[in-house]
Design an enzyme around this catalytic site. Structure first.
Site, short mmCIF file in Angstrom:
data_model
loop_
_atom_site.label_atom_id
_atom_site.label_comp_id
_atom_site.label_asym_id
_atom_site.label_seq_id
_atom_site.Cartn_x
_atom_site.Cartn_y
_atom_site.Cartn_z
N LYS A 260 14.89 7.79 -40.32
CA LYS A 260 13.92 7.50 -39.26
C LYS A 260 14.59 6.88 -38.04
O LYS A 260 14.04 6.92 -36.94
CB LYS A 260 12.84 6.56 -39.80
CG LYS A 260 11.92 7.19 -40.83
CD LYS A 260 10.82 6.26 -41.25
CE LYS A 260 9.79 6.09 -40.15
NZ LYS A 260 8.58 5.37 -40.62
N ARG A 261 15.77 6.33 -38.23
CA ARG A 261 16.47 5.68 -37.11
C ARG A 261 17.22 6.69 -36.23
O ARG A 261 17.63 6.36 -35.13
CB ARG A 261 17.43 4.62 -37.64
CG ARG A 261 16.74 3.41 -38.25
CD ARG A 261 17.72 2.39 -38.78
NE ARG A 261 18.48 2.90 -39.91
CZ ARG A 261 18.03 2.90 -41.16
NH1 ARG A 261 16.83 2.43 -41.44
NH2 ARG A 261 18.77 3.37 -42.14
#
Length: 491
Positions: A260-261
């Protein structure tokens, strides 16, 4: 047991922006449900108050709508197993946890984190599995009384059976887990808050889920859940153990799992860049599945008709942005031109458009749209491609100017202006002939001859078809821009 109608679920947590791996999971569940004329349950796993937010929840719903997914049970739809937000189901989980405790399928564990870590370190040093060692499995009444007197608040652990667990994964085939690799695990925190390890299987059981399609990263928890399902069946809470299919990782740069980063994982990024939902979903479906060996471009209806989770490749799939853009470009070409023109609207006004609202000309946009549709890969590219039509002057960077305006370009532009002045501006072909004639007068082929004209009029060395662009901009403005370029060249 007779096979039940297909019921699958998509159950994200509302934490931040949705990511493409999550979307791929939603897509495969949606396609599986629709292929089997089954039921898609949309469930919100929002028991983590520290990470979940109402903003993320609303964003999740809006993203699902943008992608075109519909669901048969869940938020905004309702259904027989409501509520569909786990934060509203706490009493259900507490009741099930108590039943598991009463029946001996679970027990209270009083071990502190420090004690657990000390024993884990010792196990690792001795070469043994470092999971929970069952210390509190069979406490005496005296031990429990002593721990309670010390003020220890226990968690609830599920008692794993001392047996090998084997199941057939719909993607990976038969898998086996031995007892020493699947220790007892926590299902309720010391403060009474239920953990994912409890709420997820309980909801699947109560909502009668038949198939669980989820990410490979959750595979290690599957034997735990299978054991819990069997306990829930014994208690009359569950009807079956669902079938599992674990979807392959989506990999990013450097063959690392896309997290997600990672900037390229955010769904919002693709929306802002102007990916079509159908283009993005077509590409994401190829991350582990294909319609056929020789067909990369297809509609969602075609995917639904053909989708079988058993055809999913278990190997990790790498996210390739260039291929995603190419597939999106193909879907842009497939749009009706009126649909294309409408979908571009957000990028034709603030905050994306650099021109004043009053300078936008609808007739020019409608005239240029068919030509723009053949050139852009994502809708956001439309802004730079058509800004020359709506700005008072073209935006020209120094590199483009220097690349096009070589020695002799002033003479060429004068000849081109003369030819264009006399040309028929109702015909792009006539404008092409005019520039071609100007090039021939200076010993240049069309490609070399049109470069200075393109930069003078549009400000760019590449862009939409030049002669259609000249026609849409109009004779007066086009010639005025050539004059301005000549003035700049002679200064």
């Amino acid at each position: 047991m007779a096979s039940a109608p297909v019921r699958v679920r998509f159950c994200p947590s509302p934490t931040g922006n949705p990511h493409v791996g999550l979307v791929r999971t939603a897509l495969f569940n949606w396609a599986f449900a629709r292929h089997h004329q089954g039921t898609l349950v949309f469930r919100i796993e929002d028991t983590d108050a520290a990470r979940d937010s109402e903003e993320s929840y609303q964003q999740l719903l809006e993203s699902m709508r943008w992608l075109g997914f519909d669901w048969d049970e869940g938020p905004e739809v309702g259904g027989p197993h409501a509520p569909y937000r786990q934060s509203q189901r706490r009493e259900i989980y507490a009741d099930v946890a108590q039943k598991l405790l009463d029946a001996g399928y679970a027990y209270h564990c009083y071990c502190s984190q420090e004690e657990l870590e000390t024993r884990r370190e010792a196990a690792r040093a001795a070469g043994r599995p470092s999971g929970y060692d069952g210390h509190c499995r069979d406490l005496t009444a005296e031990q429990i009384e002593r721990y309670t007197a010390e003020g220890r608040a226990p968690i609830v652990r599920f008692r794993m059976p001392d047996e090998t667990i084997t199941f057939t994964d719909l993607v990976r085939g038969e898998l086996t887990f031995t007892p020493e690799n699947v220790p007892d695990y926590g299902i309720v925190r010391a403060n009474g808050a239920p953990l994912y390890t409890l709420v997820n299987p309980v909801d699947d059981a109560l909502m009668e889920i038949t198939h669980v399609l989820r990410g490979e990263d959750l595979l290690s928890s599957t034997p735990r859940q299978i054991a819990l399902y069997k306990a829930l069946m014994e208690l009359g809470i569950a009807q079956r153990v669902p079938e599992f299919g674990h979807l392959p990782y989506v990999m990013g740069e450097g063959n690392k799992k896309l997290s997600k980063r990672d900037p390229q994982s955010s769904l919002n990024l693709y929306r802002e860049r102007g990916f079509l939902p159908e283009g993005l979903l077509n590409y994401l479906s190829l991350l582990g599945w294909s319609l056929s060996a020789d067909q990369d471009i297809f509609t969602l209806d075609e995917m639904v008709a053909a989708f079988d989770v058993k055809d999913v490749n278990p190997n990790p799939a790498r996210f390739d942005l260039k291929k995603a853009e190419a597939i999106n470009a193909d879907h842009i070409r497939l749009l009706d031109v009126k649909d294309f023109a409408e979908r571009c609207r957000p990028w034709l006004k603030a905050p994306f458009a650099p021109w004043a609202p009053e300078d936008f000309d609808e007739a020019k946009w409608q005239a240029i749209a068919p030509h723009a549709q053949t050139r852009v890969k994502v809708l956001s590219e439309i802004t730079d491609n058509v800004d020359f039509l709506f700005l008072p002057e073209p935006v020209t960077d120094e590199a483009s100017w220097n690349k096009a305006m070589k020695e002799g370009s002033d003479a060429l532009l004068r000849t081109a202006r003369e030819k264009l002045q006399a040309a028929d501006w109702t015909s792009p072909e006539a404008l092409k002939e005019a520039v071609l004639a100007a090039g021939e007068a200076h010993g240049l082929k069309l490609g070399k001859a049109q470069a200075p004209v393109r930069v003078a009029v549009t400000g760019r060395t590449v862009g939409l078809p030049l002669f259609e662009s000249l026609q849409v901009l109009g004779k007066e403005k086009s010639l005025a821009r050539i004059d301005a370029a000549l003035t700049k060249l002679t200064v």
